[in-house]
Design a protein around this motif. Structure first.
Motif, PDB file in Angstrom:
ATOM      1  N   THR A  21       0.840  -1.192   0.000  1.00  0.00           N
ATOM      2  CA  THR A  21       0.000   0.000   0.000  1.00  0.00           C
ATOM      3  C   THR A  21       0.882   1.250   0.000  1.00  0.00           C
ATOM      4  N   PRO A  22       0.343   2.389  -0.442  1.00  0.00           N
ATOM      5  CA  PRO A  22       1.116   3.633  -0.362  1.00  0.00           C
ATOM      6  C   PRO A  22       1.613   3.931   1.043  1.00  0.00           C
ATOM      7  N   ALA A  23       0.809   3.588   2.051  1.00  0.00           N
ATOM      8  CA  ALA A  23       1.225   3.817   3.435  1.00  0.00           C
ATOM      9  C   ALA A  23       2.403   2.928   3.808  1.00  0.00           C
ATOM     10  N   GLU A  24       2.390   1.670   3.346  1.00  0.00           N
ATOM     11  CA  GLU A  24       3.503   0.767   3.622  1.00  0.00           C
ATOM     12  C   GLU A  24       4.780   1.233   2.923  1.00  0.00           C
ATOM     13  N   VAL A  25       4.633   1.703   1.696  1.00  0.00           N
ATOM     14  CA  VAL A  25       5.790   2.216   0.947  1.00  0.00           C
ATOM     15  C   VAL A  25       6.407   3.399   1.681  1.00  0.00           C
ATOM     16  N   ALA A  26       5.575   4.337   2.112  1.00  0.00           N
ATOM     17  CA  ALA A  26       6.070   5.521   2.817  1.00  0.00           C
ATOM     18  C   ALA A  26       6.681   5.156   4.162  1.00  0.00           C
ATOM     19  N   TRP A  27       6.124   4.163   4.820  1.00  0.00           N
ATOM     20  CA  TRP A  27       6.665   3.729   6.114  1.00  0.00           C
ATOM     21  C   TRP A  27       8.035   3.071   5.925  1.00  0.00           C
ATOM     22  N   LEU A  28       8.171   2.242   4.892  1.00  0.00           N
ATOM     23  CA  LEU A  28       9.448   1.568   4.647  1.00  0.00           C
ATOM     24  C   LEU A  28      10.568   2.554   4.349  1.00  0.00           C
ATOM     25  N   ASP A  29      10.282   3.591   3.571  1.00  0.00           N
ATOM     26  CA  ASP A  29      11.373   4.506   3.215  1.00  0.00           C
ATOM     27  C   ASP A  29      11.478   5.704   4.164  1.00  0.00           C
ATOM     28  N   LEU A  30      10.879   5.563   5.352  1.00  0.00           N
ATOM     29  CA  LEU A  30      11.053   6.522   6.468  1.00  0.00           C
ATOM     30  C   LEU A  30      10.374   7.870   6.232  1.00  0.00           C
TER      31      LEU A  30
END
Length: 229
Positions: free
Chosen positions: A215-224
């Motif tokens: 998800t976009p939220a997971e992507v943003a969380w992974l890259d800090l």
């Protein structure tokens, strides 16, 4: 030089044409005009069917395509920069272009605007996302490739990203490399990631990673960029 390299490639591959011809590295000291002209000569002759650049900045690609448009020629249609979840501390080799991390935001915006197909390389950050590297064993690696990974990717920020990859991998029942690959393939760009497979199991793992859409939220969380998902 381009013509000599092209004819050498055609001879070695025993073919009359190359579907997609990508210049490996740019030399910004050379004007784009002659490069576009010679690529179009070979396009018109049927020796190449499309072309682009690897490790070219978007500014240079834009200049090349503006020249092509002005002279009624074919433009660059693909690009092959580095893109991975980890951010390079230094380039692994001279004249490498990465669009990862905060510093690559402008490049990524340009590619998003033009929907350029991207053949991104080093999805696992030179092996950083194999799971073999941690904060406490960096002085134990001896091979050239491993030492290069330590020099280029082993920073505290990247280990924070790795920590999050491990957490998400456990939740999705996938491996660290699979989550790192899924990050690249889930990023909202027109990406065709270049990946290598040493054996059938790695091929299967890559195919499984393709099935996971973060998800976009997971992507943003992974890259800090975010602390929540």
């Amino acid at each position: 030089d381009i013509t000599a390299d092209l004819f050498d490639s055609l001879a070695r591959q025993h073919t009359d044409f190359i579907d997609l011809y990508v210049l490996h590295r740019d030399d910004p000291s050379n004007p784009v005009g002659p490069i576009v002209e010679v690529l179009n000569e070979h396009y018109a002759a049927g020796r190449i069917h499309a072309f682009g650049g690897s490790n070219w900045t978007t500014a240079r690609i834009e200049a090349a395509n503006e020249y092509a448009d002005k002279h009624n020629l074919k433009p660059f249609v693909v690009s092959s920069p580095n893109f991975t979840l980890a951010v390079q501390k230094q380039a692994p080799w001279p004249n490498c272009i990465s669009i990862a991390g905060p510093a690559g935001e402008g490049e990524r915006a340009w590619y998003a605007k033009h929907n350029t197909p991207l053949f991104t390389w080093s999805s696992l950050a030179g092996g950083f996302f194999t799971g073999r590297f941690n904060r406490d064993n960096l002085d134990t690696f001896e091979s050239y490739g491993d030492k290069l990974c330590v020099d280029c990717y082993c920073t505290e920020e990247n280990f924070q990203r790795l920590d999050r990859v491990k957490e998400l991998a456990a939740e999705h029942n996938m491996s660290i490399p699979q989550i790192a690959t899924a990050y690249v393939m889930s990023y909202p760009l027109n990406i065709f990631a270049l990946v290598g497979c040493a054996h059938a199991d790695e091929y299967k793992a890559n195919m499984e990673a393709l099935s996971l859409k973060l998800t976009p939220a997971e992507v943003a969380w992974l890259d800090l960029r975010s602390d929540s998902r």
